[in-house]
Design a protein around this motif. Structure first.
Motif, PDB file in Angstrom:
ATOM      1  N   SER A 160       0.867  -1.184   0.000  1.00 50.62           N
ATOM      2  CA  SER A 160       0.000   0.000   0.000  1.00 50.62           C
ATOM      3  C   SER A 160       0.899   1.228   0.000  1.00 50.62           C
ATOM      4  CB  SER A 160      -0.882   0.022   1.248  1.00 50.62           C
ATOM      5  OG  SER A 160      -0.076   0.135   2.412  1.00 50.62           O
ATOM      6  N   ALA A 161       0.302   2.380  -0.258  1.00 53.96           N
ATOM      7  CA  ALA A 161       1.068   3.626  -0.219  1.00 53.96           C
ATOM      8  C   ALA A 161       1.719   3.809   1.146  1.00 53.96           C
ATOM      9  CB  ALA A 161       0.150   4.808  -0.532  1.00 53.96           C
ATOM     10  N   GLU A 162       0.995   3.463   2.206  1.00 48.98           N
ATOM     11  CA  GLU A 162       1.509   3.652   3.564  1.00 48.98           C
ATOM     12  C   GLU A 162       2.738   2.785   3.819  1.00 48.98           C
ATOM     13  OE1 GLU A 162      -2.591   5.053   3.301  1.00 48.98           O
ATOM     14  OE2 GLU A 162      -1.671   3.144   2.745  1.00 48.98           O
ATOM     15  N   LYS A 169      -0.856   8.849  -3.874  1.00 45.40           N
ATOM     16  CA  LYS A 169      -0.914   8.759  -2.412  1.00 45.40           C
ATOM     17  C   LYS A 169       0.482   8.567  -1.827  1.00 45.40           C
ATOM     18  CE  LYS A 169      -3.898   6.116  -0.403  1.00 45.40           C
ATOM     19  NZ  LYS A 169      -4.710   4.903  -0.099  1.00 45.40           N
ATOM     20  N   THR A 170       1.279   7.721  -2.483  1.00 45.14           N
ATOM     21  CA  THR A 170       2.633   7.455  -1.996  1.00 45.14           C
ATOM     22  C   THR A 170       3.466   8.730  -2.020  1.00 45.14           C
ATOM     23  OG1 THR A 170       2.493   5.181  -2.845  1.00 45.14           O
ATOM     24  CG2 THR A 170       4.688   6.012  -2.294  1.00 45.14           C
ATOM     25  N   ARG A 171       3.334   9.504  -3.087  1.00 45.98           N
ATOM     26  CA  ARG A 171       4.117  10.738  -3.213  1.00 45.98           C
ATOM     27  C   ARG A 171       3.721  11.782  -2.159  1.00 45.98           C
ATOM     28  NH1 ARG A 171       4.782  10.562  -9.271  1.00 45.98           N
ATOM     29  NH2 ARG A 171       6.897   9.728  -9.488  1.00 45.98           N
ATOM     30  N   LEU A 202       5.385  -0.688  -4.875  1.00 46.99           N
ATOM     31  CA  LEU A 202       3.953  -0.956  -5.001  1.00 46.99           C
ATOM     32  C   LEU A 202       3.765  -2.226  -5.828  1.00 46.99           C
ATOM     33  CD1 LEU A 202       2.702   2.663  -5.793  1.00 46.99           C
ATOM     34  CD2 LEU A 202       2.284   1.392  -3.675  1.00 46.99           C
ATOM     35  N   ALA A 228       5.740   3.954   1.393  1.00 45.90           N
ATOM     36  CA  ALA A 228       6.313   5.226   1.850  1.00 45.90           C
ATOM     37  C   ALA A 228       7.106   5.037   3.135  1.00 45.90           C
ATOM     38  CB  ALA A 228       5.206   6.252   2.058  1.00 45.90           C
ATOM     39  N   GLU A 231      -2.628   5.200  -6.272  1.00 44.20           N
ATOM     40  CA  GLU A 231      -1.744   4.748  -5.192  1.00 44.20           C
ATOM     41  C   GLU A 231      -0.376   5.426  -5.301  1.00 44.20           C
ATOM     42  OE1 GLU A 231      -2.134   2.516  -1.656  1.00 44.20           O
ATOM     43  OE2 GLU A 231      -3.576   3.023  -3.227  1.00 44.20           O
ATOM     44  N   ILE A 232       0.080   5.650  -6.518  1.00 46.05           N
ATOM     45  CA  ILE A 232       1.333   6.390  -6.727  1.00 46.05           C
ATOM     46  C   ILE A 232       1.200   7.809  -6.181  1.00 46.05           C
ATOM     47  CG2 ILE A 232       2.809   7.443  -8.498  1.00 46.05           C
ATOM     48  CD1 ILE A 232       2.250   4.909 -10.220  1.00 46.05           C
TER      49      ILE A 232
END
Length: 325
Positions: free
Chosen positions: A28-30, A70-72, A44, A33, A67-68
């Motif tokens: 996940s993004a969380e 969110k990750t950023r 991811l 990251a 999701e990308i």
């Protein structure tokens, strides 16, 4: 070892040569990251951040784009995205994913699957940094991937979680075989969960490590609390190994896994076992939802070494404890 001279760290632009594996449903993004913020490289994986399935290529790609994004918002550090390849031509979903990665300027591609020289060359021509992990690693495959332009090669032993390599060769053997065969840096994978297994990987000639199971047992992991409890509860001797259409799967001894093991003992084919495993839910149901009556929990053989749930930052620090900067 000095990570300022470490080739994997330099290639990827990261502090520590620790790569989080792109596990099906389990990223996940969380999580990504958190690993990247801790100094490693988060990736991811398939269905990252999702709870439901889709077969629509455009929907798959757009969900990944979200999701990308969110990750950023959670990290300014490098991270990667997974793509799976075979000897067949790129699927519609893979082509849609590559388009999104180009538009979102994601440069690190974790390629998993069979060696497809033309596709690896294509990824390099598109400007990607390619981490290539052959699911069933071989010296010939590593050499072919290097010749095609792969920047980093993964060497995975039978100790790995999820679906194991077809050849029952352990991490202690496959890593030095591939290190000796190629000139690009090699990532050790399979059963690596603590600083001892990290140190052993470097002693074998690897310049970095590629971990899945240890990061599942993290605070930021998207799996259910029951799944995390099981990771601390079960030991290596508890794990069940049964055939699949590809090779083997290793799972904790819950209801569905026991049924699959019994089917294997009774002579069921890999196709029959896969049908039962995925029909009843598979990894998503077992690990994300915590329903081990209808799903499975799958890990590496090193699960017995995991004693607690920590943050990704704590895990990375522990793994790198003996590495001098």
């Amino acid at each position: 070892m000095d990570t300022t001279t470490n080739r994997i760290s330099r290639i990827l632009g990261i502090k520590y040569p620790i790569i989080q594996a792109p596990m099906m449903w389990i990223t996940s993004a969380e999580l990504v990251a958190a690993v990247s913020n801790a100094g490693g490289l988060g990736i991811l994986g398939p269905n990252a951040g999702q709870k439901t399935s889709t077969n629509d290529p455009d929907e798959i790609a757009e969900r990944l784009r979200n999701e990308i994004i969110k990750t950023r918002k959670l990290t300014d550090k490098p991270f990667g995205v997974n793509i799976t390849i075979s000897q067949k031509e790129l699927s519609k979903s893979n082509r849609a994913i590559l388009k999104v990665l180009s538009e979102e300027k994601v440069k690190i591609l974790a390629v998993v699957g069979e060696v497809n020289v033309e596709q690896i060359k294509g990824f390099k021509n598109q400007g990607f940094i390619v981490i290539f992990r052959e699911v069933s690693p071989s010296v010939a495959g590593a050499k072919a991937a290097e010749a095609a332009g792969a920047d980093i090669i993964g060497a995975t032993g039978f100790d790995a979680g999820g679906f194991t390599p077809k050849n029952p060769v352990g991490t202690m053997v496959i890593v030095p075989l591939i290190v000796d065969a190629v000139n690009v840096p090699v990532l050790a994978s399979g059963g690596i969960v603590d600083k001892r297994t990290v140190n052993a990987s470097f002693a074998l000639g690897a310049e970095g490590v590629y971990l899945g199971t240890r990061f599942i047992a993290s605070v930021e992991s998207p799996v259910s609390n029951k799944t995390k409890e099981n990771m601390v509860k079960f030991n290596t001797d508890d794990m069940l190994l049964y055939h699949t259409t590809y090779s083997f799967n290793r799972a904790t001894p819950n209801k569905l896994a026991k049924e699959l093991k019994e089917m294997d003992i009774a002579g069921a084919t890999g196709v029959e076992i896969d049908k039962k495993m995925y029909g009843d839910g598979g990894l998503k149901t077992g690990m994300l939802e915590g329903n081990t009556d209808r799903g499975i929990d799958s890990y590496s053989s090193s699960i017995g070494l995991i004693k607690d749930i920590k943050t990704c930052e704590e895990i990375v620090k522990e793994l790198m404890a003996d590495i001098k900067l």
